[in-house]
Scaffold this motif. Structure first.
Motif, PDB file in Angstrom:
ATOM      1  N   ALA A 185       9.238 -34.657  52.593  1.00 55.25           N
ATOM      2  CA  ALA A 185       9.108 -33.782  51.427  1.00 55.25           C
ATOM      3  C   ALA A 185       9.234 -32.318  51.829  1.00 55.25           C
ATOM      4  CB  ALA A 185       7.763 -34.032  50.740  1.00 55.25           C
ATOM      5  N   TYR A 186       8.617 -31.948  52.927  1.00 54.15           N
ATOM      6  CA  TYR A 186       8.687 -30.572  53.440  1.00 54.15           C
ATOM      7  C   TYR A 186      10.142 -30.181  53.688  1.00 54.15           C
ATOM      8  CZ  TYR A 186       7.634 -26.670  56.662  1.00 54.15           C
ATOM      9  OH  TYR A 186       7.560 -25.458  57.287  1.00 54.15           O
ATOM     10  N   ARG A 187      10.869 -31.036  54.370  1.00 53.74           N
ATOM     11  CA  ARG A 187      12.255 -30.730  54.714  1.00 53.74           C
ATOM     12  C   ARG A 187      13.152 -30.739  53.473  1.00 53.74           C
ATOM     13  NH1 ARG A 187      10.821 -34.465  59.322  1.00 53.74           N
ATOM     14  NH2 ARG A 187      10.343 -33.041  61.030  1.00 53.74           N
ATOM     15  N   TYR A 188      12.892 -31.662  52.578  1.00 52.08           N
ATOM     16  CA  TYR A 188      13.716 -31.741  51.369  1.00 52.08           C
ATOM     17  C   TYR A 188      13.636 -30.448  50.572  1.00 52.08           C
ATOM     18  CZ  TYR A 188      15.757 -33.590  47.093  1.00 52.08           C
ATOM     19  OH  TYR A 188      16.560 -33.787  46.000  1.00 52.08           O
ATOM     20  N   VAL A 189      12.428 -29.967  50.339  1.00 55.12           N
ATOM     21  CA  VAL A 189      12.255 -28.773  49.513  1.00 55.12           C
ATOM     22  C   VAL A 189      12.881 -27.557  50.178  1.00 55.12           C
ATOM     23  CG1 VAL A 189      10.540 -27.162  48.572  1.00 55.12           C
ATOM     24  CG2 VAL A 189      10.234 -29.627  48.288  1.00 55.12           C
ATOM     25  N   LEU A 190      12.679 -27.390  51.479  1.00 57.79           N
ATOM     26  CA  LEU A 190      13.283 -26.248  52.161  1.00 57.79           C
ATOM     27  C   LEU A 190      14.797 -26.331  52.151  1.00 57.79           C
ATOM     28  CD1 LEU A 190      10.972 -25.647  55.261  1.00 57.79           C
ATOM     29  CD2 LEU A 190      10.955 -24.509  53.047  1.00 57.79           C
ATOM     30  N   ALA A 191      15.330 -27.528  52.343  1.00 56.93           N
ATOM     31  CA  ALA A 191      16.776 -27.693  52.315  1.00 56.93           C
ATOM     32  C   ALA A 191      17.339 -27.410  50.922  1.00 56.93           C
ATOM     33  CB  ALA A 191      17.153 -29.102  52.771  1.00 56.93           C
ATOM     34  N   LYS A 192      16.625 -27.836  49.891  1.00 63.86           N
ATOM     35  CA  LYS A 192      17.070 -27.574  48.515  1.00 63.86           C
ATOM     36  C   LYS A 192      17.106 -26.066  48.239  1.00 63.86           C
ATOM     37  CE  LYS A 192      17.828 -28.384  44.050  1.00 63.86           C
ATOM     38  NZ  LYS A 192      16.929 -29.180  43.218  1.00 63.86           N
ATOM     39  N   ARG A 193      16.072 -25.358  48.648  1.00 70.25           N
ATOM     40  CA  ARG A 193      16.041 -23.912  48.428  1.00 70.25           C
ATOM     41  C   ARG A 193      17.127 -23.207  49.234  1.00 70.25           C
ATOM     42  NH1 ARG A 193      11.973 -21.758  45.527  1.00 70.25           N
ATOM     43  NH2 ARG A 193      12.406 -19.724  46.486  1.00 70.25           N
ATOM     44  N   LYS A 194      17.359 -23.663  50.453  1.00 70.21           N
ATOM     45  CA  LYS A 194      18.422 -23.066  51.268  1.00 70.21           C
ATOM     46  C   LYS A 194      19.790 -23.316  50.643  1.00 70.21           C
ATOM     47  CE  LYS A 194      20.543 -23.064  55.836  1.00 70.21           C
ATOM     48  NZ  LYS A 194      20.746 -21.598  55.822  1.00 70.21           N
ATOM     49  N   ALA A 195      20.015 -24.553  50.188  1.00 71.65           N
ATOM     50  CA  ALA A 195      21.298 -24.886  49.595  1.00 71.65           C
ATOM     51  C   ALA A 195      21.579 -24.055  48.345  1.00 71.65           C
ATOM     52  CB  ALA A 195      21.344 -26.378  49.262  1.00 71.65           C
ATOM     53  N   GLU A 196      20.532 -23.723  47.592  1.00 76.56           N
ATOM     54  CA  GLU A 196      20.699 -22.929  46.373  1.00 76.56           C
ATOM     55  C   GLU A 196      20.533 -21.433  46.615  1.00 76.56           C
ATOM     56  OE1 GLU A 196      18.379 -24.434  43.147  1.00 76.56           O
ATOM     57  OE2 GLU A 196      19.319 -26.424  43.237  1.00 76.56           O
ATOM     58  N   ARG A 197      20.399 -21.061  47.888  1.00 70.71           N
ATOM     59  CA  ARG A 197      20.293 -19.657  48.289  1.00 70.71           C
ATOM     60  C   ARG A 197      19.137 -18.944  47.580  1.00 70.71           C
ATOM     61  NH1 ARG A 197      25.452 -21.001  49.373  1.00 70.71           N
ATOM     62  NH2 ARG A 197      26.570 -19.900  51.006  1.00 70.71           N
ATOM     63  N   LEU A 198      18.016 -19.615  47.524  1.00 66.75           N
ATOM     64  CA  LEU A 198      16.826 -19.029  46.922  1.00 66.75           C
ATOM     65  C   LEU A 198      16.088 -18.185  47.955  1.00 66.75           C
ATOM     66  CD1 LEU A 198      15.606 -22.108  44.854  1.00 66.75           C
ATOM     67  CD2 LEU A 198      16.837 -20.103  44.034  1.00 66.75           C
ATOM     68  N   PRO A 199      15.366 -17.171  47.524  1.00 69.29           N
ATOM     69  CA  PRO A 199      14.727 -16.245  48.478  1.00 69.29           C
ATOM     70  C   PRO A 199      13.468 -16.829  49.101  1.00 69.29           C
ATOM     71  CG  PRO A 199      14.166 -15.628  46.228  1.00 69.29           C
ATOM     72  CD  PRO A 199      15.173 -16.749  46.124  1.00 69.29           C
TER      73      PRO A 199
END
Length: 251
Positions: A185-199
């Motif tokens: 879950a930790y990795r999924y959320v960080l990867a999702k935010r990175k993929a969407e270029r969120l700050p």
């Protein structure tokens, strides 16, 4: 807010899509709330300060969810079968309790408060009532919501705690997901935010290389059943390829 896919990546995809649908309120801050930033002590006053900080962080970083403005009072109580609880009284007045057993660990109490706050967030966001007959599923969704709101470091620091019981120290696991599911879950959320270029993301390249390498292996079968997650996986793989290319050019 109906969650159609109740697999771990399905729940996370649904929650993150809604939570990140609006601009965050603190784009220059950090998405991951550091446990040290909310270590205000184990007194009722200290726990209340911690809880206020948790709600504010969720407002800043998961604005698509309905984050309550009312922060419930915190009670310290003797709880036989639970580490903490979120309650509504007959007048719909909310409160949160933390077990006296865990006051010796600020990491554990921070996790307990984050979990109970997420119960409140899911209730106000219209999620909890869908699963009120399935207590375990409701609790698992609540655990996953912590990662979506930026509490992943709090979970990682607090879910395993040395706890004194009956004169002996035992290692206690807090929460409704196992350690592998927490990591996924930790990795999924960080990867999702990175993929969407969120700050608000960590800036160390080594962290991202590790995340990109590990997420596919941990969640491979479940993620590939979800079309949106497959797109996310492709974005991660492309980012890793570019990082390898840049490193080879540097050498």
């Amino acid at each position: 807010m109906h969650i159609a896919d109740l697999s771990l990546p399905g729940i996370l995809e649904h929650l993150t899509t809604r939570a990140y649908s609006k601009p965050c309120g603190n784009p220059d801050g950090s998405f991951l709330l550091a446990p040290s930033a909310i270590a205000f002590g184990a007194s009722p006053e200290g726990l209340s300060r911690t809880l206020n900080r948790i709600y504010q962080h969720a407002r800043d970083w998961a604005p698509g969810l309905d984050i309550p403005w009312f922060v419930p009072p915190v009670h310290i109580a003797t709880l036989d079968l639970e580490a903490g609880h979120f309650r509504l009284d007959e007048d719909s007045y909310a409160s949160i309790a933390v077990s006296t057993e865990y006051l010796g660990s600020i990491e554990a109490t921070s996790l307990i408060l984050a979990h109970e706050a997420c119960h409140h967030i899911l209730l106000q966001s219209g999620v909890s009532f869908q699963f009120k007959e399935d207590v375990i599923l409701n609790e698992r969704i609540t655990d996953l919501t912590m990662f979506v709101c930026g509490f992943g470091e709090i979970v990682r620091c607090g879910y395993s705690v040395a706890h004194e019981r009956y004169g002996q120290y035992v290692n206690m696991h807090l929460g409704y997901l196992d350690s592998h599911e927490y990591d996924a879950a930790y990795r999924y959320v960080l990867a999702k935010r990175k993929a969407e270029r969120l700050p608000g993301m960590p800036i160390r390249p080594s962290v991202w290389a590790y995340l990109c390498k590990q997420i596919g292996g941990l969640m491979n079968q479940s993620v590939r059943r979800n079309r949106k997650s497959s797109l996310l996986e492709k974005l991660i793989e492309e980012d890793e390829r570019r990082n390898r290319h840049r490193r080879s050019e540097g050498n």
